[in-house]
Enzyme design. Structure first.
Site, mmCIF file in Angstrom:
data_model
loop_
_atom_site.group_PDB
_atom_site.id
_atom_site.type_symbol
_atom_site.label_atom_id
_atom_site.label_comp_id
_atom_site.label_asym_id
_atom_site.label_seq_id
_atom_site.Cartn_x
_atom_site.Cartn_y
_atom_site.Cartn_z
ATOM 1 N N CYS A 144 -4.431 42.499 1.141
ATOM 2 C CA CYS A 144 -2.834 43.431 0.509
ATOM 3 C C CYS A 144 -2.748 43.336 -1.086
ATOM 4 O O CYS A 144 -3.324 43.961 -2.448
ATOM 5 C CB CYS A 144 -2.071 43.081 1.432
ATOM 6 N N HIS B 260 -3.684 43.653 7.423
ATOM 7 C CA HIS B 260 -3.161 42.686 7.032
ATOM 8 C C HIS B 260 -3.838 41.171 8.368
ATOM 9 O O HIS B 260 -3.846 41.407 9.628
ATOM 10 C CB HIS B 260 -2.347 42.301 7.276
ATOM 11 N N GLU C 219 -4.564 38.577 8.992
ATOM 12 C CA GLU C 219 -3.191 37.555 9.733
ATOM 13 C C GLU C 219 -1.969 37.568 10.662
ATOM 14 O O GLU C 219 -1.686 37.004 11.083
ATOM 15 C CB GLU C 219 -2.919 36.588 8.495
HETATM 16 N N1 LIG Z 1 1.977 43.146 2.570
HETATM 17 C C1 LIG Z 1 1.373 43.409 1.129
HETATM 18 O O1 LIG Z 1 0.755 42.121 0.543
HETATM 19 C C2 LIG Z 1 1.791 44.386 0.136
HETATM 20 C C3 LIG Z 1 1.372 45.018 -0.954
HETATM 21 C C4 LIG Z 1 2.440 45.434 -2.488
HETATM 22 N N2 LIG Z 1 3.614 44.895 -2.385
HETATM 23 C C5 LIG Z 1 2.532 46.722 -1.672
HETATM 24 O O2 LIG Z 1 3.243 46.965 -0.769
HETATM 25 O O3 LIG Z 1 1.336 48.114 -1.984
#
Ligand SMILES: NC(=O)CC[C@H](N)C(=O)O
Length: 230
Positions: free
Chosen positions: A86, A203, A205
């Protein structure tokens, strides 16, 4: 295997990935502060999810100037394994370690929900041990997850088998309806040409512990571990 998880100001998935790698998978993990210059002999570097530097300017655009990124870039150039999840994926594209960019979601909203993804190649550490037909349920949480690359780059990513996962529906169909954010060709994750740098928007994790009633994310980490041992 020794994993290093880089912590930037605003990272918020660092402890989650450390928990999965260490407590669930029994791997050695060290925390690497973004101002460090020492990767401490790690075999595998993870850039975790979050809001590094508050997503100011663009997600990942400031984190790429963190001191440790000089070492991460050198490590990757020598073939070292680097995975960005992400916000980590965003930092990798901003750093030039992965091609393309992550734009604002098409609907301009922050999207936080489960998605389904299908592996697209058997030729990567993340996917080699996952059945090609296996649909994984993995949550996304991002505002800027809309993968974009110009036509030539997109063609070379496809021609070189660099797409790791595409978003699909629960039955594994890669359709427009299954595309959560407008990402090109449903792309959810890519690798670089040398296949040692990985970016993944969902994600895993957050889907790797029995208490969460979803362990699909473990398939990705288990693939990495068995491939590196082999
Ligand atoms: N969960 C995250 O890593 C978010 C990634 C980034 N802050 C976004 O909003 O795209």
């Amino acid at each position: 295997m020794k994993f290093g998880v880089v912590i930037f100001p605003g990272s918020n998935c660092d402890e989650d990935i450390i928990y999965v790698l260490n407590n669930i998978l029994g791997q050695e993990v060290v925390r690497l502060w973004h101002k460090d210059h020492d990767l401490q002999g790690c075999d595998f570097i993870v850039l975790p999810g979050g809001f590094s530097f508050g997503d100011y300017l663009r997600s990942g655009a400031i984190a790429r100037f963190s001191p440790i990124m000089q070492e991460v870039i050198q490590f990757a150039a020598k073939g070292g394994y680097v995975m960005g999840i992400c916000n980590g994926f965003q930092i990798l594209t901003e750093s030039g370690l992965l091609e393309g960019a992550l734009l604002h979601n098409k609907n301009r909203k922050f999207i936080c929900r489960n998605t389904f993804v299908l592996p697209q190649t058997q030729n990567s550490l993340l996917t080699a041990q996952i059945d090609a037909q296996r649909v994984l349920k993995i949550p996304v949480a991002h505002g800027e997850g809309n993968y974009f690359a110009d036509a030539d780059t997109l063609k070379s990513i496809n021609d070189n088998d660099q797409v790791l996962f595409r978003y699909c529906d629960e039955a594994g169909n890669i359709t427009n309806d299954a595309n959560p954010n407008g990402t090109l060709e449903n792309i959810a994750g890519i690798t670089n040409k040398n296949r040692n740098v990985f970016g993944f928007m969902p994600h895993p994790e957050r889907a790797a512990d029995a208490v969460l009633a979803n362990e699909d994310g473990l398939a990705i980490f288990e693939s990495i571990l068995s491939m590196v041992k082999a």
